[in-house]
Design a protein around this motif. Structure first.
Motif, mmCIF file in Angstrom:
data_model
loop_
_atom_site.group_PDB
_atom_site.id
_atom_site.type_symbol
_atom_site.label_atom_id
_atom_site.label_comp_id
_atom_site.label_asym_id
_atom_site.label_seq_id
_atom_site.Cartn_x
_atom_site.Cartn_y
_atom_site.Cartn_z
ATOM 1 N N GLN A 125 44.470 40.823 29.108
ATOM 2 C CA GLN A 125 44.427 40.335 30.666
ATOM 3 C C GLN A 125 45.923 40.778 31.297
ATOM 4 O O GLN A 125 45.782 41.374 32.281
ATOM 5 C CB GLN A 125 44.642 38.807 30.832
ATOM 6 N N ALA A 126 46.878 40.609 30.599
ATOM 7 C CA ALA A 126 48.304 40.773 31.002
ATOM 8 C C ALA A 126 48.218 42.342 31.113
ATOM 9 O O ALA A 126 48.958 42.788 32.242
ATOM 10 C CB ALA A 126 49.236 40.337 30.403
ATOM 11 N N GLU A 127 47.986 43.219 30.312
ATOM 12 C CA GLU A 127 48.143 44.460 30.446
ATOM 13 C C GLU A 127 47.138 45.015 31.492
ATOM 14 O O GLU A 127 47.543 46.042 32.305
ATOM 15 C CB GLU A 127 47.413 45.282 29.123
ATOM 16 N N LEU A 128 45.995 44.601 31.619
ATOM 17 C CA LEU A 128 45.235 45.048 33.145
ATOM 18 C C LEU A 128 45.887 44.980 34.488
ATOM 19 O O LEU A 128 45.916 45.504 35.014
ATOM 20 C CB LEU A 128 43.677 44.529 32.655
ATOM 21 N N GLN A 129 46.437 43.427 34.620
ATOM 22 C CA GLN A 129 47.269 43.228 35.572
ATOM 23 C C GLN A 129 48.501 44.013 35.557
ATOM 24 O O GLN A 129 48.885 44.450 36.938
ATOM 25 C CB GLN A 129 47.563 41.641 35.737
ATOM 26 N N GLN A 130 49.215 44.533 34.648
ATOM 27 C CA GLN A 130 50.306 45.385 34.753
ATOM 28 C C GLN A 130 49.906 46.963 35.146
ATOM 29 O O GLN A 130 50.543 47.387 35.948
ATOM 30 C CB GLN A 130 50.776 45.313 33.339
ATOM 31 N N ILE A 131 48.816 46.985 34.780
ATOM 32 C CA ILE A 131 48.438 48.559 35.388
ATOM 33 C C ILE A 131 47.902 48.268 36.765
ATOM 34 O O ILE A 131 48.383 49.637 37.446
ATOM 35 C CB ILE A 131 46.880 48.978 34.446
ATOM 36 N N VAL A 132 47.406 47.376 37.139
ATOM 37 C CA VAL A 132 47.144 47.182 38.688
ATOM 38 C C VAL A 132 48.435 47.140 39.538
ATOM 39 O O VAL A 132 48.698 48.070 40.339
ATOM 40 C CB VAL A 132 46.414 46.027 39.120
ATOM 41 N N ARG A 133 49.481 46.512 39.040
ATOM 42 C CA ARG A 133 50.953 46.387 39.759
ATOM 43 C C ARG A 133 51.519 47.921 39.558
ATOM 44 O O ARG A 133 52.132 48.261 40.688
ATOM 45 C CB ARG A 133 51.802 45.362 38.860
ATOM 46 N N VAL B 295 45.166 49.687 46.588
ATOM 47 C CA VAL B 295 44.098 49.140 45.801
ATOM 48 C C VAL B 295 43.486 47.919 46.735
ATOM 49 O O VAL B 295 44.507 47.293 47.461
ATOM 50 C CB VAL B 295 44.956 48.405 44.789
ATOM 51 N N VAL B 296 42.576 48.232 46.897
ATOM 52 C CA VAL B 296 41.836 47.518 47.793
ATOM 53 C C VAL B 296 41.191 46.064 47.298
ATOM 54 O O VAL B 296 41.157 44.967 47.774
ATOM 55 C CB VAL B 296 40.501 48.141 48.401
ATOM 56 N N ASP B 297 40.807 46.152 46.112
ATOM 57 C CA ASP B 297 40.027 45.135 45.319
ATOM 58 C C ASP B 297 40.387 45.648 43.837
ATOM 59 O O ASP B 297 40.269 46.692 43.174
ATOM 60 C CB ASP B 297 38.571 44.888 45.519
ATOM 61 N N ALA B 298 40.491 44.517 42.943
ATOM 62 C CA ALA B 298 40.439 44.523 41.464
ATOM 63 C C ALA B 298 39.611 43.218 40.844
ATOM 64 O O ALA B 298 39.953 42.191 41.125
ATOM 65 C CB ALA B 298 41.881 44.578 40.902
ATOM 66 N N GLN B 299 38.711 43.726 39.838
ATOM 67 C CA GLN B 299 37.932 42.945 39.269
ATOM 68 C C GLN B 299 38.097 42.816 37.709
ATOM 69 O O GLN B 299 38.174 43.921 37.220
ATOM 70 C CB GLN B 299 36.333 43.068 39.675
ATOM 71 N N PHE B 300 38.261 41.906 37.119
ATOM 72 C CA PHE B 300 38.614 41.852 35.571
ATOM 73 C C PHE B 300 37.510 41.114 34.918
ATOM 74 O O PHE B 300 36.811 40.128 35.386
ATOM 75 C CB PHE B 300 39.876 41.036 35.494
ATOM 76 N N GLU B 301 37.039 41.642 33.786
ATOM 77 C CA GLU B 301 35.925 41.012 32.809
ATOM 78 C C GLU B 301 36.769 41.235 31.431
ATOM 79 O O GLU B 301 37.226 42.278 31.134
ATOM 80 C CB GLU B 301 34.676 41.645 32.834
ATOM 81 N N LEU B 302 36.353 40.215 30.591
ATOM 82 C CA LEU B 302 36.734 40.081 29.228
ATOM 83 C C LEU B 302 35.648 39.746 28.516
ATOM 84 O O LEU B 302 34.849 38.755 28.738
ATOM 85 C CB LEU B 302 37.945 39.080 28.863
#
Length: 165
Positions: free
Chosen positions: A138-146, A157-164
């Motif tokens: 989760q932290a890595e994917l959020q870091q990629i968006v940032r 970045v208009v939208d970011a959806q995460f799934e684990l």
């Protein structure tokens, strides 16, 4: 850095990834080859077999002291991007291809454009990472968006959806 891949075992031994963590023997009828594909003498990694519970959990005590910690967590992020400066598909490719290559190099993730391939100023990018800790993924994917927001000013970045899983 990993030096081997589960995909190597699953593709060469006739096991699917699900077989690797669910069965002691090949269980691959879906391929329509009568379960005769691959090498019958090969079995899943011995370290996985004793911990199998029908899901991807480790029944042994892990170094962190937790029981039933997942052996593998797959995290996915789908980004909707706006490319305001693009006036052609060629221009779009000139932004998206280097971005995907850089994500792979910087973060060791899989990434691909998955939607809006024929739209000049819009792109959907899927990013996937695998680890044994959901919090890390989760932290890595959020870091990629940032990172994209901070290092790629030509991309919004208009939208970011995460799934684990």
């Amino acid at each position: 850095m990993p030096t081997a891949s589960i995909n190597c075992v699953t593709s060469h031994a006739g096991f699917t990834l699900n077989d690797l963590v669910s069965y002691n023997d090949k269980h691959n009828e879906a391929k329509g080859q009568g379960n005769q594909d691959g090498e019958p003498a090969l079995v899943p990694f011995p370290s996985i077999v004793p911990f199998r519970y029908g899901d991807l959990t480790n029944g042994d005590k892990t170094p962190s002291g937790d029981y039933n910690q997942p052996l593998m967590v797959i995290g996915a992020c789908q980004l909707r991007l706006h490319l305001p400066g693009c006036t052609s598909l060629k221009g779009k490719r000139g932004l998206i291809r280097p971005l995907i290559a850089r994500l792979h190099r910087e973060f060791n993730v899989a990434a691909a454009e998955v939607e809006h391939q024929d739209v000049w100023q819009s792109a959907d990018i899927a990013i996937v990472a695998v680890a044994n800790d959901a919090g890390h993924i989760q932290a890595e994917l959020q870091q990629i968006v940032r990172w994209i927001e901070n290092n790629r000013p030509e991309v919004e970045v208009v939208d970011a959806q995460f799934e684990l899983r």
